[in-house]
Design a protein around this motif. Structure first.
Motif, short mmCIF file in Angstrom:
data_model
loop_
_atom_site.label_atom_id
_atom_site.label_comp_id
_atom_site.label_asym_id
_atom_site.label_seq_id
_atom_site.Cartn_x
_atom_site.Cartn_y
_atom_site.Cartn_z
N GLN A 25 74.99 81.04 -10.40
CA GLN A 25 75.74 80.29 -11.87
C GLN A 25 74.62 80.25 -12.57
OE1 GLN A 25 76.90 76.14 -10.73
NE2 GLN A 25 78.27 76.83 -9.36
N GLY A 26 73.99 80.60 -12.27
CA GLY A 26 73.01 81.09 -13.45
C GLY A 26 72.10 79.84 -14.29
N ARG B 133 62.51 71.35 -15.97
CA ARG B 133 61.73 71.86 -15.71
C ARG B 133 61.92 70.87 -13.89
NH1 ARG B 133 55.94 71.68 -17.59
NH2 ARG B 133 56.39 73.30 -18.93
N GLY B 134 62.60 71.18 -13.72
CA GLY B 134 62.57 70.00 -12.04
C GLY B 134 63.69 70.89 -11.97
N VAL B 135 64.43 71.26 -11.95
CA VAL B 135 65.93 71.98 -11.68
C VAL B 135 64.69 73.45 -11.50
CG1 VAL B 135 67.52 73.36 -12.35
CG2 VAL B 135 67.34 70.90 -12.96
N ALA B 136 63.98 73.77 -11.90
CA ALA B 136 63.88 75.39 -11.74
C ALA B 136 62.64 74.79 -10.21
CB ALA B 136 62.82 75.35 -13.47
N GLY C 110 64.65 79.88 -3.18
CA GLY C 110 64.65 81.60 -3.61
C GLY C 110 64.55 82.06 -5.22
N ALA C 111 65.36 81.56 -5.83
CA ALA C 111 65.19 81.44 -7.27
C ALA C 111 63.96 81.55 -7.91
CB ALA C 111 66.09 80.76 -7.80
N LYS C 112 64.36 83.07 -8.85
CA LYS C 112 62.90 83.03 -9.70
C LYS C 112 62.85 82.64 -11.59
CE LYS C 112 61.26 85.75 -6.35
NZ LYS C 112 60.29 85.04 -5.26
N PHE C 113 63.10 81.36 -11.21
CA PHE C 113 63.38 81.04 -12.66
C PHE C 113 61.82 80.54 -12.89
CE2 PHE C 113 67.64 79.10 -10.99
CZ PHE C 113 68.41 80.25 -11.50
N ALA C 114 61.51 80.52 -14.29
CA ALA C 114 60.00 80.14 -15.35
C ALA C 114 60.64 78.87 -15.70
CB ALA C 114 60.04 81.65 -16.61
N GLU C 115 59.50 77.73 -15.66
CA GLU C 115 58.92 76.34 -16.01
C GLU C 115 59.53 76.41 -17.39
OE1 GLU C 115 56.62 74.15 -14.91
OE2 GLU C 115 57.64 73.55 -13.25
N PRO C 116 60.45 76.17 -17.85
CA PRO C 116 61.06 76.02 -19.61
C PRO C 116 60.03 75.33 -20.64
CG PRO C 116 62.41 74.65 -18.98
CD PRO C 116 61.79 75.77 -17.67
#
Length: 183
Positions: A114-115, A145-148, A155-161
């Motif tokens: 979902q993003g 940041r906690g969500v990331a 397995g996601a590759k999200f950067a901490e904002p």
């Protein structure tokens, strides 16, 4: 026979003195009691509830309903792992109320698709059994940041904002101007 019959119809008041006492106790005494109660209720010198400090008691009764807390916007952001431990671990470590567990790739896969923005909005506004997480000990960026951290554990590759409007520290420092090489 008429004397006994007439005596049975008389009331308890037999003379004017008894009448005066009855009127006094029936009408005048309650009026004075009511006046005394009204004066007590409207007076400002009542004993304070639970203590001898009337100023403190008044301050407690008239305190504001809501409080405004001004936070330091310049404090460093806490990392996602710390936010997870402080805010998210209660449900996401155990899977309480159907929450996807930390590191469970199968449970997180449809959510990750979902993003990142959708995941952050679900966390801030609440979704299903999860209450809104915004407005607590952590600011919105820290919740993101906690969500990331949670999504990346599956397995996601999200950067901490970083904070909105903050210049990325790594981009400015790591790109010095290269000297022109001339032959």
């Amino acid at each position: 026979m008429s004397d006994t019959h007439e005596e049975a119809h008389t009331g308890p008041i037999k003379n004017p003195k008894q009448l005066l006492v009855t009127v006094l106790f029936s009408f005048v005494l309650p009026i004075f009691a009511i006046i005394g109660l009204v004066m007590f209720v409207t007076s400002g010198n009542k004993p304070a509830e639970g203590g001898a400090n009337p100023e403190k008691a008044v301050a407690e009764r008239i305190q504001k309903v809501g409080m405004v807390e001004v936070r330091d916007a310049n404090r460093p952001l806490r990392p996602g792992e710390e936010v997870f431990k402080g805010q998210c671990a209660a449900c996401h470590a155990t899977g309480a109320a159907g929450a996807p567990k930390l590191g469970d790739a199968a449970a997180w896969a449809p959510r990750i698709q979902q993003g990142f923005a959708t995941l952050v909005q679900s966390a801030l506004k609440g979704k299903g059994a999860m209450a809104p997480q915004g407005g607590g000990e952590f600011d919105d960026t820290e919740i993101a940041r906690g969500v990331a951290y949670l999504a990346n554990s599956a397995g996601a590759k999200f950067a901490e904002p970083d904070r909105p409007g903050a210049a990325p520290a790594a981009a400015g420092a790591s790109a010095p101007a290269a000297p022109a090489s001339g032959g």
